[in-house]
Design an enzyme around this catalytic site. Structure first.
Site, PDB file in Angstrom:
ATOM      1  N   GLU A   1      -9.233 -13.680  -0.778  1.00 37.17           N
ATOM      2  CA  GLU A   1      -8.440 -13.985   0.424  1.00 37.17           C
ATOM      3  C   GLU A   1      -9.113 -15.115   1.207  1.00 37.17           C
ATOM      4  OE1 GLU A   1      -6.667 -10.739   2.512  1.00 37.17           O
ATOM      5  OE2 GLU A   1      -7.159 -11.598   4.458  1.00 37.17           O
TER       6      GLU A   1
ATOM      7  N   ASP B   1       2.230   2.087   3.409  1.00 31.62           N
ATOM      8  CA  ASP B   1       3.178   1.147   4.033  1.00 31.62           C
ATOM      9  C   ASP B   1       4.606   1.602   3.767  1.00 31.62           C
ATOM     10  OD1 ASP B   1       0.934  -0.484   4.217  1.00 31.62           O
ATOM     11  OD2 ASP B   1       1.545  -1.774   2.541  1.00 31.62           O
TER      12      ASP B   1
ATOM     13  N   GLU C   1     -10.917  -6.785  -4.024  1.00 35.31           N
ATOM     14  CA  GLU C   1     -10.721  -7.840  -3.008  1.00 35.31           C
ATOM     15  C   GLU C   1     -11.959  -7.913  -2.122  1.00 35.31           C
ATOM     16  OE1 GLU C   1      -6.897  -7.870  -1.050  1.00 35.31           O
ATOM     17  OE2 GLU C   1      -7.782  -8.728   0.748  1.00 35.31           O
TER      18      GLU C   1
ATOM     19  N   HIS D   1     -11.080 -14.054   4.251  1.00 33.18           N
ATOM     20  CA  HIS D   1     -12.291 -13.292   3.919  1.00 33.18           C
ATOM     21  C   HIS D   1     -13.409 -14.243   3.492  1.00 33.18           C
ATOM     22  CE1 HIS D   1      -9.761  -9.441   2.901  1.00 33.18           C
ATOM     23  NE2 HIS D   1      -9.506  -9.934   4.104  1.00 33.18           N
TER      24      HIS D   1
ATOM     25  N   HIS E   1       0.881  -1.180   0.000  1.00 32.67           N
ATOM     26  CA  HIS E   1       0.000   0.000   0.000  1.00 32.67           C
ATOM     27  C   HIS E   1       0.910   1.219   0.000  1.00 32.67           C
ATOM     28  CE1 HIS E   1      -2.395  -2.921   2.437  1.00 32.67           C
ATOM     29  NE2 HIS E   1      -3.462  -2.359   1.912  1.00 32.67           N
TER      30      HIS E   1
ATOM     31  N   ASP F   1      -5.050 -13.914  -1.998  1.00 28.13           N
ATOM     32  CA  ASP F   1      -4.349 -13.527  -0.773  1.00 28.13           C
ATOM     33  C   ASP F   1      -4.340 -14.757   0.125  1.00 28.13           C
ATOM     34  OD1 ASP F   1      -3.610 -10.985  -1.392  1.00 28.13           O
ATOM     35  OD2 ASP F   1      -4.867  -9.978   0.094  1.00 28.13           O
TER      36      ASP F   1
ATOM     37  N   ASP G   1      -5.507 -13.406   9.819  1.00 24.03           N
ATOM     38  CA  ASP G   1      -4.376 -13.314   8.883  1.00 24.03           C
ATOM     39  C   ASP G   1      -3.187 -14.173   9.292  1.00 24.03           C
ATOM     40  OD1 ASP G   1      -5.618 -11.544   7.105  1.00 24.03           O
ATOM     41  OD2 ASP G   1      -4.939  -9.778   8.207  1.00 24.03           O
TER      42      ASP G   1
ATOM     43  N   ASP H   1     -10.417 -11.371  11.098  1.00 23.39           N
ATOM     44  CA  ASP H   1      -9.428 -11.626  10.057  1.00 23.39           C
ATOM     45  C   ASP H   1      -8.068 -11.792  10.735  1.00 23.39           C
ATOM     46  OD1 ASP H   1      -8.493 -11.833   7.489  1.00 23.39           O
ATOM     47  OD2 ASP H   1      -8.666  -9.708   7.002  1.00 23.39           O
TER      48      ASP H   1
HETATM   49  C1  XLS Z   1      -7.662  -6.600   4.717  1.00 24.31           C
HETATM   50  C2  XLS Z   1      -7.189  -6.846   3.366  1.00 24.31           C
HETATM   51  C3  XLS Z   1      -6.029  -5.966   2.919  1.00 24.31           C
HETATM   52  C4  XLS Z   1      -5.875  -6.029   1.434  1.00 24.31           C
HETATM   53  C5  XLS Z   1      -5.061  -4.936   0.848  1.00 24.31           C
HETATM   54  O1  XLS Z   1      -8.362  -7.392   5.315  1.00 24.31           O
HETATM   55  O2  XLS Z   1      -6.868  -8.196   3.259  1.00 24.31           O
HETATM   56  O3  XLS Z   1      -4.872  -6.336   3.579  1.00 24.31           O
HETATM   57  O4  XLS Z   1      -5.335  -7.233   1.040  1.00 24.31           O
HETATM   58  O5  XLS Z   1      -5.590  -3.685   1.082  1.00 24.31           O
HETATM   59 NI    NI Z   2      -5.945  -9.121   1.643  1.00 20.05          NI
HETATM   60 NI    NI Z   3      -7.640  -9.479   4.970  1.00 27.61          NI
END
Ligand code: XLS
Ligand code: NI
Ligand code: NI
Length: 437
Positions: free
Chosen positions: A269, A105, A233, A272, A102, A297, A310, A308
């Site tokens: 993702e 970032d 996304e 998600h 991003h 993702d 992750d 989430d």
């Molecule tokens: C958040 C998203 C984010 C996207 C990019 O949940 O996964 O990280 O991948 O903006």
């Molecule tokens: Ni993502």
């Molecule tokens: Ni995410």
């Protein structure tokens, strides 16, 4: 140049029997399967945000940052360059072919957009040179339209058109940089494109704003000649209560409504999909069926936690069905598999991040190899073909050619059709899959 990752020797493939924690056991980048190398099939990427920006805060921001990295201190632009050096050292040591970022970032937000852009330009100029020197490529770039307070009521879907304009200006800049860096895709995650309560939300108006925003991004892509793929996304909720890009099917309906279904695909993702109440393979299969499967993702959630989380993928068996769908679809094209994943809060050492990516990439590679063997055996594909074989008959073709209810009723009576039920053979198919994992 020494970075916090310098103590780690470049990670090599050593095969499934090695016990070296700093080696790949399944990701043999050059191994050829289904006519391409594993690296070409997976197109794996490390993401900037979780790996180099996240300081170890927990979800409720109750705890301090516990990760100590030299670029979390000092003058922000110098720190951003230090972070970039570390990031490219990290990618190289892992032999990671792609990265994702991003805008915020990579470099700090300034007092004005002009200043923020100048900060970004300075760091990305150097990122471009590093990409040339190392051969690491950009899978996708994206604009952060969700962290700053100005976006709290949405970016494109904000009730204030000035916020929309600001978001548009930000996307223009990052899209142009993505093109300059040879990015394969550009991602739009609608972080705050949703609502907290319908009591203050004009849903129809917000969808029209969002549709117009996306159309403007498509127009700009063509205007500047960006040849990468635009990706939305999907995510059902978090940070907002309800997000408009709920899942693949919802995004497809949205794209159709605004005439963008041939211009935009999805970046799916894993976590998600599960938040939306789907399996990941459901999301992949749906996007594939609708012709909008773009990129992945890669991560995983936690069955007991409804957010989430992750986490890095670590269960190859769970990913085989999704890999099979990707193979059936013919691969991800310009897309790839980005580790949108972070280590747990107590994993504070730089080497923890290296090991997380090794495990994640090994999991993807192993899942892909299993799915490829399953696909090549033809055992499932034959059952599938056989199951729908009736549709190749004259009747099946007549239906697709537009047979009316009258015509079909006539045929049922004239031929005394009395179709018989057939087993779906689910358990046999599940057993076949288990032979390959
Ligand atoms: C958040 C998203 C984010 C996207 C990019 O949940 O996964 O990280 O991948 O903006
Ligand atoms: Ni993502
Ligand atoms: Ni995410």
């Amino acid at each position: 140049m020494s970075t916090v990752y310098s103590t780690v020797e470049p990670i090599q493939y050593e095969g499934p029997h090695t016990s070296n924690p700093l080696a790949y056991r399944w990701y043999d980048a050059k191994r050829v399967v289904l006519g391409k190398t594993l690296a070409e099939h997976l197109r794996p990427a490390a993401c900037y945000w979780h790996t180099f920006c996240w300081g170890g805060q927990d979800p409720f921001a109750l705890g301090d940052n516990v990760l100590d990295r030299p670029w979390f201190r000092g003058e922000p632009m110098a720190a951003a360059q230090l972070k970039l050096d570390a990031a490219f050292d990290f990618f190289q040591r892992l032999n990671m072919p792609f990265w994702c970022f991003h805008d915020r970032d990579v470099s700090p937000e300034g007092a004005t957009l002009r200043e923020s852009n100048a900060n970004l330009d300075a760091v990305l100029e150097r990122a471009g040179r590093k990409m040339q020197d190392t051969g690491v490529q950009l899978l996708w770039g994206t604009a952060n339209l969700f962290s700053h307070g100005r976006f709290m009521s949405g970016a494109a879907t904000n009730p204030d058109p000035e916020v929309y304009a600001y978001a548009a200006a930000q996307v223009k800049h990052v899209l142009e940089w993505t093109q300059r860096l040879g990015g394969a895709n550009y991602v739009l995650w609608g972080g705050r494109e949703g609502y907290e309560t319908l009591l203050n939300t004009d849903l129809r108006r917000e969808l029209d704003q969002y549709g117009r925003f996306l159309a403007a991004v498509v127009e700009h892509k063509h205007k500047i000649g960006f040849t990468g793929t635009l990706l939305i996304e999907p995510k059902p909720q978090e940070p907002t209560k309800h997000q408009y890009d709920y899942d693949s099917a919802t995004v497809y309906g949205f794209l159709k409504r605004y005439g963008l279904e041939n211009e935009v695909k999805v970046n799916l993702e894993v976590n998600h999909a599960t938040l939306a109440g789907h399996s990941f393979e459901h999301e992949v299969a749906t996007a594939a069926a609708l012709g909008i499967l773009g990129s992945i993702d890669a991560n995983r959630g936690d069955e007991q936690l409804g957010w989430d989380t992750d986490q890095f993928p670590n269960n190859h068996v769970a990913l085989v069905p999704a890999m099979l769908e990707i193979i059936r679809f013919g691969g991800l094209g310009s897309g790839g598999m980005n580790f949108d994943a972070k280590v747990r809060r107590q994993s504070i050492d730089p080497v923890d991040q290296i090991e997380a990516h090794i495990g994640g990439l090994d999991t993807l590679a192993r899942a892909f190899l299993c799915a490829a063997a399953l696909y090549e055996s033809g055992d499932l594909e034959r059952v599938l073909q056989d199951r729908y074989a009736g549709w190749n008959s004259e009747l099946g073709q007549a239906i697709h050619a537009g047979a009316s209810l009258d015509a079909l009723a006539e045929r049922v009576h004239a031929q005394s059709l009395s179709p018989q039920a057939r087993s779906g053979r689910q358990e046999r198919l599940e057993n076949i899959v288990n032979r390959f994992v």
